[in-house]
Design a protein around this motif. Structure first.
Motif, PDB file in Angstrom:
ATOM      1  N   GLU A   1       0.840  -1.219   0.000  1.00 39.19           N
ATOM      2  CA  GLU A   1       0.000   0.000   0.000  1.00 39.19           C
ATOM      3  C   GLU A   1       0.866   1.256   0.000  1.00 39.19           C
ATOM      4  O   GLU A   1       0.607   2.209  -0.716  1.00 39.19           O
ATOM      5  CB  GLU A   1      -0.903  -0.001   1.232  1.00 39.19           C
ATOM      6  CG  GLU A   1      -2.123  -0.879   1.021  1.00 39.19           C
ATOM      7  CD  GLU A   1      -2.974  -1.025   2.278  1.00 39.19           C
ATOM      8  OE1 GLU A   1      -3.878  -1.870   2.238  1.00 39.19           O
ATOM      9  OE2 GLU A   1      -2.720  -0.331   3.294  1.00 39.19           O
ATOM     10  N   LEU A   2       1.928   1.221   0.810  1.00 41.89           N
ATOM     11  CA  LEU A   2       2.800   2.393   0.892  1.00 41.89           C
ATOM     12  C   LEU A   2       3.504   2.641  -0.456  1.00 41.89           C
ATOM     13  O   LEU A   2       3.599   3.774  -0.926  1.00 41.89           O
ATOM     14  CB  LEU A   2       3.831   2.188   2.007  1.00 41.89           C
ATOM     15  CG  LEU A   2       4.461   3.459   2.568  1.00 41.89           C
ATOM     16  CD1 LEU A   2       3.405   4.354   3.201  1.00 41.89           C
ATOM     17  CD2 LEU A   2       5.517   3.121   3.623  1.00 41.89           C
TER      18      LEU A   2
ATOM     19  N   GLU B   1       5.456   9.334  -7.059  1.00 40.86           N
ATOM     20  CA  GLU B   1       6.477  10.317  -7.466  1.00 40.86           C
ATOM     21  C   GLU B   1       7.869   9.882  -6.997  1.00 40.86           C
ATOM     22  O   GLU B   1       8.873  10.360  -7.511  1.00 40.86           O
ATOM     23  CB  GLU B   1       6.124  11.729  -6.962  1.00 40.86           C
ATOM     24  CG  GLU B   1       6.119  11.954  -5.459  1.00 40.86           C
ATOM     25  CD  GLU B   1       4.885  11.390  -4.716  1.00 40.86           C
ATOM     26  OE1 GLU B   1       4.078  10.643  -5.326  1.00 40.86           O
ATOM     27  OE2 GLU B   1       4.763  11.665  -3.510  1.00 40.86           O
ATOM     28  N   ILE B   2       7.928   8.941  -6.055  1.00 35.36           N
ATOM     29  CA  ILE B   2       9.240   8.432  -5.609  1.00 35.36           C
ATOM     30  C   ILE B   2       9.464   7.010  -6.144  1.00 35.36           C
ATOM     31  O   ILE B   2      10.500   6.702  -6.722  1.00 35.36           O
ATOM     32  CB  ILE B   2       9.335   8.423  -4.060  1.00 35.36           C
ATOM     33  CG1 ILE B   2       9.116   9.833  -3.497  1.00 35.36           C
ATOM     34  CG2 ILE B   2      10.709   7.876  -3.618  1.00 35.36           C
ATOM     35  CD1 ILE B   2       9.078   9.903  -1.968  1.00 35.36           C
ATOM     36  N   ILE B   3       8.472   6.136  -5.933  1.00 38.44           N
ATOM     37  CA  ILE B   3       8.552   4.751  -6.446  1.00 38.44           C
ATOM     38  C   ILE B   3       7.849   4.712  -7.793  1.00 38.44           C
ATOM     39  O   ILE B   3       6.621   4.867  -7.860  1.00 38.44           O
ATOM     40  CB  ILE B   3       7.830   3.759  -5.499  1.00 38.44           C
ATOM     41  CG1 ILE B   3       8.556   3.664  -4.173  1.00 38.44           C
ATOM     42  CG2 ILE B   3       7.673   2.407  -6.150  1.00 38.44           C
ATOM     43  CD1 ILE B   3       9.377   2.420  -4.004  1.00 38.44           C
ATOM     44  N   ILE B   4       8.608   4.509  -8.843  1.00 36.39           N
ATOM     45  CA  ILE B   4       8.025   4.566 -10.186  1.00 36.39           C
ATOM     46  C   ILE B   4       7.208   3.300 -10.440  1.00 36.39           C
ATOM     47  O   ILE B   4       7.711   2.183 -10.326  1.00 36.39           O
ATOM     48  CB  ILE B   4       9.155   4.728 -11.232  1.00 36.39           C
ATOM     49  CG1 ILE B   4       9.988   5.988 -10.923  1.00 36.39           C
ATOM     50  CG2 ILE B   4       8.587   4.777 -12.638  1.00 36.39           C
ATOM     51  CD1 ILE B   4       9.240   7.291 -10.913  1.00 36.39           C
TER      52      ILE B   4
ATOM     53  N   MET C   1      10.582   9.467   2.006  1.00 41.38           N
ATOM     54  CA  MET C   1       9.345  10.158   2.395  1.00 41.38           C
ATOM     55  C   MET C   1       9.642  11.268   3.399  1.00 41.38           C
ATOM     56  O   MET C   1       9.027  12.328   3.388  1.00 41.38           O
ATOM     57  CB  MET C   1       8.375   9.166   3.064  1.00 41.38           C
ATOM     58  CG  MET C   1       7.597   8.311   2.087  1.00 41.38           C
ATOM     59  SD  MET C   1       6.948   6.829   2.900  1.00 41.38           S
ATOM     60  CE  MET C   1       6.002   7.517   4.238  1.00 41.38           C
ATOM     61  N   ILE C   2      10.617  10.998   4.290  1.00 35.59           N
ATOM     62  CA  ILE C   2      10.947  11.978   5.337  1.00 35.59           C
ATOM     63  C   ILE C   2      11.534  13.236   4.704  1.00 35.59           C
ATOM     64  O   ILE C   2      11.159  14.349   5.026  1.00 35.59           O
ATOM     65  CB  ILE C   2      11.928  11.361   6.361  1.00 35.59           C
ATOM     66  CG1 ILE C   2      11.216  10.223   7.102  1.00 35.59           C
ATOM     67  CG2 ILE C   2      12.454  12.409   7.346  1.00 35.59           C
ATOM     68  CD1 ILE C   2      12.119   9.344   7.940  1.00 35.59           C
ATOM     69  N   LYS C   3      12.462  13.029   3.745  1.00 43.53           N
ATOM     70  CA  LYS C   3      13.034  14.185   3.048  1.00 43.53           C
ATOM     71  C   LYS C   3      13.176  13.809   1.563  1.00 43.53           C
ATOM     72  O   LYS C   3      14.196  13.233   1.161  1.00 43.53           O
ATOM     73  CB  LYS C   3      14.404  14.543   3.664  1.00 43.53           C
ATOM     74  CG  LYS C   3      14.989  15.814   3.096  1.00 43.53           C
ATOM     75  CD  LYS C   3      16.347  16.102   3.715  1.00 43.53           C
ATOM     76  CE  LYS C   3      17.103  17.102   2.881  1.00 43.53           C
ATOM     77  NZ  LYS C   3      18.543  17.051   3.113  1.00 43.53           N
TER      78      LYS C   3
END
Ligand SMILES: C[S@@+](CC[C@H](N)C(=O)[O-])C[C@H]1O[C@@H](n2cnc3c(N)ncnc32)[C@H](O)[C@@H]1O
Length: 217
Positions: A11-12, A18-21, A83-85
């Motif tokens: 799910e995450l 936009e980060i995990i293609i 996700m944090i930065k």
């Protein structure tokens, strides 16, 4: 891993496209569009929990970085870091590198990092090693003519196999070899999660730098 956690990871991973293609094959040959710039692209295959690729991206803003990892339950840890930065120059892909030449094309990769890759010690597993001839063939297709492979491992068997495999390959040459990286540590060395583990066990780290031969394309 418990089912609940697998579901959480899936799910995450789907929540941060936009980060995990999500569909990496559709970007083959067009990764500059994903990053919206023409900076060189470097790849870590088997990025695990992402410490190395995240730190490389954080400290080298003029290069784009992509971490490829085949397991949801592992790459989700890399995603949590991003996700944090979030970093403009970092993307992650959940993918088995056995088909890496289907997600990159037109020699669009400048460098490939193989950090502490699974050694697959049994002879019948040799083709799964990330420096087996079939993988080197894929790398030749995706690497730019001056493309580089950098490998670090604690495993002597994988080190020896990789030396032979690169040496026998018509397209690659070996540029440098270090038998105990920490005796000649380059200051730009970025540690990986596994590197830290093996250093604590006092294991030597083997290093190989290889590049495509000039006349290969
Ligand atoms: C021993 S871990 C090293 C992780 C990280 N590079 C480090 O040094 O801390 C190897 C990682 O490579 C991943 N891996 C192995 N074969 C792969 C493949 N064919 N495609 C993508 N990832 C792979 C594994 O799932 C594992 O997370």
């Amino acid at each position: 891993m418990r089912l609940r956690n697998v579901k959480y990871a899936k799910e995450l991973l789907e929540s941060y496209p936009e980060i995990i293609i999500q569909n990496p094959k559709k970007h083959a040959g067009n990764w500059k569009e994903v990053f919206k710039n023409k900076k060189p692209i470097e790849l870590e295959i088997g990025c695990g929990k992402g410490k190395f690729i995240y730190e490389k991206a954080e400290t080298n803003p003029d290069t784009n970085f992509i971490g490829v990892e085949k397991f949801d339950s592992v790459i989700v840890r890399a995603l949590e870091k991003a996700m944090i930065k979030p970093l403009d120059n970092l993307r992650l892909i959940r993918f088995d590198a056995v088909n890496i030449d289907s997600i990159f094309k037109d020699y669009e990769i400048h460098k490939i990092y193989l950090n502490f890759s699974d050694p697959w010690p049994k002879k019948r597993q040799a083709k799964r090693r990330l420096t087996s001839p079939i993988f080197l063939k894929h790398y030749t297709k995706i690497l730019n003519p001056k493309g580089i492979i950098e490998l670090k491992t604690d495993n002597y068997g994988l080190f020896e196999y990789s030396m032979l495999s690169l040496n026998h390959d018509d397209n690659f040459q070996i540029n440098s070899v270090i038998l105990d990286l920490y005796k000649a540590l380059p200051k730009e060395n970025v540690q990986t999660e596994f590197e830290i583990k093996f250093l604590k066990l006092n294991k030597p780290i083997y290093y190989i730098k290889s590049s495509l031969k000039e006349d290969n394309k």
